[in-house]
Scaffold this motif. Sequence first.
Motif, mmCIF file in Angstrom:
data_model
loop_
_atom_site.group_PDB
_atom_site.id
_atom_site.type_symbol
_atom_site.label_atom_id
_atom_site.label_comp_id
_atom_site.label_asym_id
_atom_site.label_seq_id
_atom_site.Cartn_x
_atom_site.Cartn_y
_atom_site.Cartn_z
ATOM 1 N N GLY A 172 47.216 124.841 48.956
ATOM 2 C CA GLY A 172 46.240 125.942 48.966
ATOM 3 C C GLY A 172 45.498 126.109 47.653
ATOM 4 N N HIS A 173 45.824 125.304 46.649
ATOM 5 C CA HIS A 173 45.136 125.432 45.355
ATOM 6 C C HIS A 173 45.209 124.070 44.638
ATOM 7 C CE1 HIS A 173 43.375 127.473 41.976
ATOM 8 N NE2 HIS A 173 44.374 127.153 41.178
ATOM 9 N N ALA A 174 44.420 123.108 45.183
ATOM 10 C CA ALA A 174 44.505 121.734 44.681
ATOM 11 C C ALA A 174 43.998 121.627 43.246
ATOM 12 C CB ALA A 174 43.692 120.818 45.593
ATOM 13 N N LEU A 175 44.804 121.000 42.393
ATOM 14 C CA LEU A 175 44.438 120.781 40.982
ATOM 15 C C LEU A 175 44.941 119.409 40.545
ATOM 16 C CD1 LEU A 175 45.667 124.128 39.376
ATOM 17 C CD2 LEU A 175 43.290 123.496 39.880
ATOM 18 N N VAL A 176 44.180 118.760 39.668
ATOM 19 C CA VAL A 176 44.691 117.522 39.073
ATOM 20 C C VAL A 176 45.828 117.907 38.125
ATOM 21 C CG1 VAL A 176 44.158 115.513 37.657
ATOM 22 C CG2 VAL A 176 42.402 116.441 39.203
ATOM 23 N N PRO A 177 47.024 117.322 38.300
ATOM 24 C CA PRO A 177 48.130 117.662 37.403
ATOM 25 C C PRO A 177 47.796 117.334 35.946
ATOM 26 C CG PRO A 177 48.944 116.504 39.341
ATOM 27 C CD PRO A 177 47.448 116.423 39.389
ATOM 28 N N GLY A 178 48.239 118.192 35.054
ATOM 29 C CA GLY A 178 47.970 117.970 33.629
ATOM 30 C C GLY A 178 48.467 116.621 33.145
ATOM 31 N N VAL A 179 49.614 116.186 33.656
ATOM 32 C CA VAL A 179 50.144 114.883 33.205
ATOM 33 C C VAL A 179 49.184 113.754 33.577
ATOM 34 C CG1 VAL A 179 52.577 115.498 33.139
ATOM 35 C CG2 VAL A 179 51.591 114.711 35.267
ATOM 36 N N LEU A 180 48.456 113.929 34.680
ATOM 37 C CA LEU A 180 47.503 112.878 35.060
ATOM 38 C C LEU A 180 46.233 112.951 34.207
ATOM 39 C CD1 LEU A 180 47.902 112.646 38.947
ATOM 40 C CD2 LEU A 180 48.976 111.294 37.137
ATOM 41 N N LEU A 181 45.908 114.128 33.722
ATOM 42 C CA LEU A 181 44.790 114.218 32.771
ATOM 43 C C LEU A 181 45.176 113.524 31.459
ATOM 44 C CD1 LEU A 181 43.635 117.895 33.422
ATOM 45 C CD2 LEU A 181 42.480 115.793 34.151
ATOM 46 N N ILE A 182 46.421 113.728 31.044
ATOM 47 C CA ILE A 182 46.897 113.037 29.837
ATOM 48 C C ILE A 182 46.896 111.523 30.075
ATOM 49 C CG2 ILE A 182 48.938 112.669 28.369
ATOM 50 C CD1 ILE A 182 49.492 115.716 28.752
ATOM 51 N N GLU A 183 47.344 111.111 31.261
ATOM 52 C CA GLU A 183 47.322 109.690 31.603
ATOM 53 C C GLU A 183 45.883 109.149 31.572
ATOM 54 O OE1 GLU A 183 49.621 107.497 31.998
ATOM 55 O OE2 GLU A 183 48.463 105.852 32.846
ATOM 56 N N THR A 184 44.942 109.962 32.026
ATOM 57 C CA THR A 184 43.537 109.532 32.025
ATOM 58 C C THR A 184 43.053 109.303 30.593
ATOM 59 O OG1 THR A 184 43.166 110.781 34.054
ATOM 60 C CG2 THR A 184 41.208 110.164 32.790
ATOM 61 N N MET A 185 43.403 110.226 29.697
ATOM 62 C CA MET A 185 43.024 110.046 28.281
ATOM 63 C C MET A 185 43.740 108.824 27.691
ATOM 64 S SD MET A 185 42.797 113.928 26.758
ATOM 65 C CE MET A 185 44.368 114.549 27.341
ATOM 66 N N ALA A 186 44.977 108.609 28.114
ATOM 67 C CA ALA A 186 45.734 107.456 27.606
ATOM 68 C C ALA A 186 45.101 106.147 28.093
ATOM 69 C CB ALA A 186 47.189 107.543 28.064
ATOM 70 N N GLN A 187 44.657 106.129 29.349
ATOM 71 C CA GLN A 187 44.058 104.888 29.859
ATOM 72 C C GLN A 187 42.725 104.587 29.171
ATOM 73 O OE1 GLN A 187 44.090 104.372 34.143
ATOM 74 N NE2 GLN A 187 46.248 104.920 34.281
ATOM 75 N N ALA A 188 41.918 105.619 28.942
ATOM 76 C CA ALA A 188 40.662 105.384 28.211
ATOM 77 C C ALA A 188 40.967 104.851 26.814
ATOM 78 C CB ALA A 188 39.851 106.679 28.130
ATOM 79 N N SER A 189 41.956 105.456 26.166
ATOM 80 C CA SER A 189 42.361 104.980 24.832
ATOM 81 C C SER A 189 42.881 103.556 24.901
ATOM 82 C CB SER A 189 43.456 105.890 24.271
ATOM 83 O OG SER A 189 43.012 107.204 24.128
ATOM 84 N N GLY A 190 43.668 103.291 25.926
ATOM 85 C CA GLY A 190 44.234 101.952 26.085
ATOM 86 C C GLY A 190 43.164 100.891 26.261
ATOM 87 N N TYR A 191 42.139 101.213 27.073
ATOM 88 C CA TYR A 191 41.041 100.246 27.242
ATOM 89 C C TYR A 191 40.299 100.036 25.924
ATOM 90 C CZ TYR A 191 41.654 100.209 32.308
ATOM 91 O OH TYR A 191 42.165 100.047 33.575
#
Lengths: 94, 153
Positions: free
Chosen positions: B41-60
């Motif tokens: 009832g309240h869909a949100l991207v989990p914070g850990v996945l936002l951190i993972e997203t920043m980590a993947q950009a950094s990794g690339y």
Amino acid sequence: MSNTFETVAAIISETSDIPLEEITPESNAMEDLGIDSLDFLDIAFAIDKAFGIKIPLAGWTEELQAGKAKVEDYFLMKNLCARIDELAATAKQS
Amino acid sequence: MRLEYFQMIDSIEVLNSHEASITARSHVPNKSPVFEGHFPGHALVPGVLLIETMAQASGYLILALNEFSSMPFLASVKEAKLRSFVPPDADLVVKAALEHEGSGYAMTKAHIHHDGKKVCDAQLTFRIMPFPSPELERHMQTQIEKIGLRKTN
């Protein structure tokens, strides 16, 4: 060397929350001070910045894993400081 | 983004090797099994996945700077701030910049914007190691081509 020791000891104390008086030239950073390899990344970062060098952590790790060096060769405080002095002197020359 | 496959980066917009920075884009899908639990009832991207997203950009970014010779693995996350919610169907701009490249490790600062507003930021540390398997190296090469990672400066 004494200045290097004071700087490195202060970095370790601050980054790893270890009382400064517990850090001596004879302390083994890993075995006596309980610093693990992840903690040491923060320490290496601060040392790199403070001395304008790049501690060759990857090479040291390879040598340790291959049994070509002992932990104290790189992580006994007085040996670590001597390596830092060597690296800083090389960096100044280049 | 394919959340359940941890494929967080859709495309690389800018890779600036001179400034050691990267800008990537990601679109949050409308539907994902992740949203069934986070939250009903309240869909949100989990914070850990936002951190993972920043980590993947950094990794690339790190991969590109080391010319794809070794693999960065996330080792620590500091000062992570999750500033606002990220809903489904959001377009995200992910930026990362190299703070320090050591021997066998690197540090970055990264953030994500949504609708021009910063939604999160963090300082990330990576261990950089030889590719542990040919399969992973091949997978990374495929990903790099898929997202269009190439030097622009």
